[in-house]
Enzyme design. Sequence first.
Site, short mmCIF file in Angstrom:
data_model
loop_
_atom_site.label_atom_id
_atom_site.label_comp_id
_atom_site.label_asym_id
_atom_site.label_seq_id
_atom_site.Cartn_x
_atom_site.Cartn_y
_atom_site.Cartn_z
N ASP A 176 0.80 -1.23 0.00
CA ASP A 176 0.00 0.00 0.00
C ASP A 176 0.83 1.28 0.00
OD1 ASP A 176 0.73 -0.89 2.62
OD2 ASP A 176 -0.67 0.51 3.52
N GLU B 42 -0.81 -1.92 5.07
CA GLU B 42 0.09 -1.98 6.22
C GLU B 42 0.07 -0.71 7.04
OE1 GLU B 42 3.17 -1.47 8.89
OE2 GLU B 42 3.20 -0.28 7.05
NI NI Z 1 6.65 0.85 5.41
#
Ligand code: NI
Length: 396
Positions: free
Chosen positions: A79, A137
């Site tokens: 991401d 994340e």
């Molecule tokens: Ni990172």
Amino acid sequence: MTDYLAHAQTLAPQMVAWRRDFHQHPELGFHEVRTAGIVAHYLQTLGIETRSGVGKTGVVGLIEGAAPGPVILLRFDMDALPVQEATGLPFASVYDGVMHACGHDAHTAIGMGVAALLAATAGSWPGRVKLLFQPAEEGLGGAAATIHDGVLVDPAPQAAFGLHLWNPYPSGHVYVQSGPIMAAADRFTIVISGRGGHGALPHTTVDAVHVAAQAVNALHTIVSRNLPPYEAAVLTVGSIQAGVAFNVIAEQAILTGTLRSFNPEVRSQMIRRMEEVLGGICAAHGASSTLTLADYTPAVDNDPQVTKWASSAAASLAPASRLGHEKPLMVAEDFAEIAGRVPSCYMLVGAAPAGGALGGHHSPHFDIDESTFPLAAALMADAAVRFLQQSAASHP
Ligand code: NI
């Protein structure tokens, strides 16, 4: 042992091309549709059994080795961040306000390189490799979502590796160490409620700005005065919002911030002291407050045995002069959700661009040294195969 570094060098142009494409088309957490599609398609062209939509937008590939044996999980995050890119790179983000400002574009490209390396050598090692291309994340719970969706079962991994390129560290240096490596994180919100009124009549009000100012000062004594000096911890107040006009006393102040820690007892103590300090300050002024905690991410604690496989891979791939140990980082990483359930090792590969980085991770000027990709890919592949071969040999 296969020379994974030499093989990875031949994949370097391809990994750079993937990374630049991902960089140009960044996607925020749980929206990595284009990225996941490219990953899944590539894994399928390698003949890898592939499952998409894991944890909403994650991709899982399973590579079968030559014989039954253990299972290793290799995790890569995909991401981007809500950052307006200011690098001026020819492959800069084409989307306003979205940027790969942490290097997850590189991680995804490296993961695809690892898939190619391990698919090519699958006839030479036992067991199975599970590749996780994880969504979201950046504080959005992507690791937990993939776990909820079964990434740690059918088959269950006996160990896991994760990796981050780290641009404050010198390019091509590898950092592998057991024990805590990234901190636990909490997000907090404090709402202080007073009684608003006329700016010229303070005696008829309870000034939430004034109480908030005292609260910030007092909260900063928790780390400095309540915690033992040998314990690492951070308490940051990142934002204060209060008031509407110059001549109006504010009724409410909202403070947000983050806690970082390694020791769960330290975390509990910080939270308890925050409640006590806020309660005391507010009581002294006739105000009230609420403290809310959210988005807890545990610390990443590297397992000593799994770290040995990573260390031996690192030692074989990088000269001793490039193997490093560093203080744990106070940043958080949701790989902790995996490391808390499966013995794991999270590795860092230094990736400072030539001439030094213009911006660190999460900066609009962030960039990464692409020449580190072969080393990073070889490190993951080599560590995985060492784990599979040696644990299969010791548990035939
Ligand atoms: Ni990172």
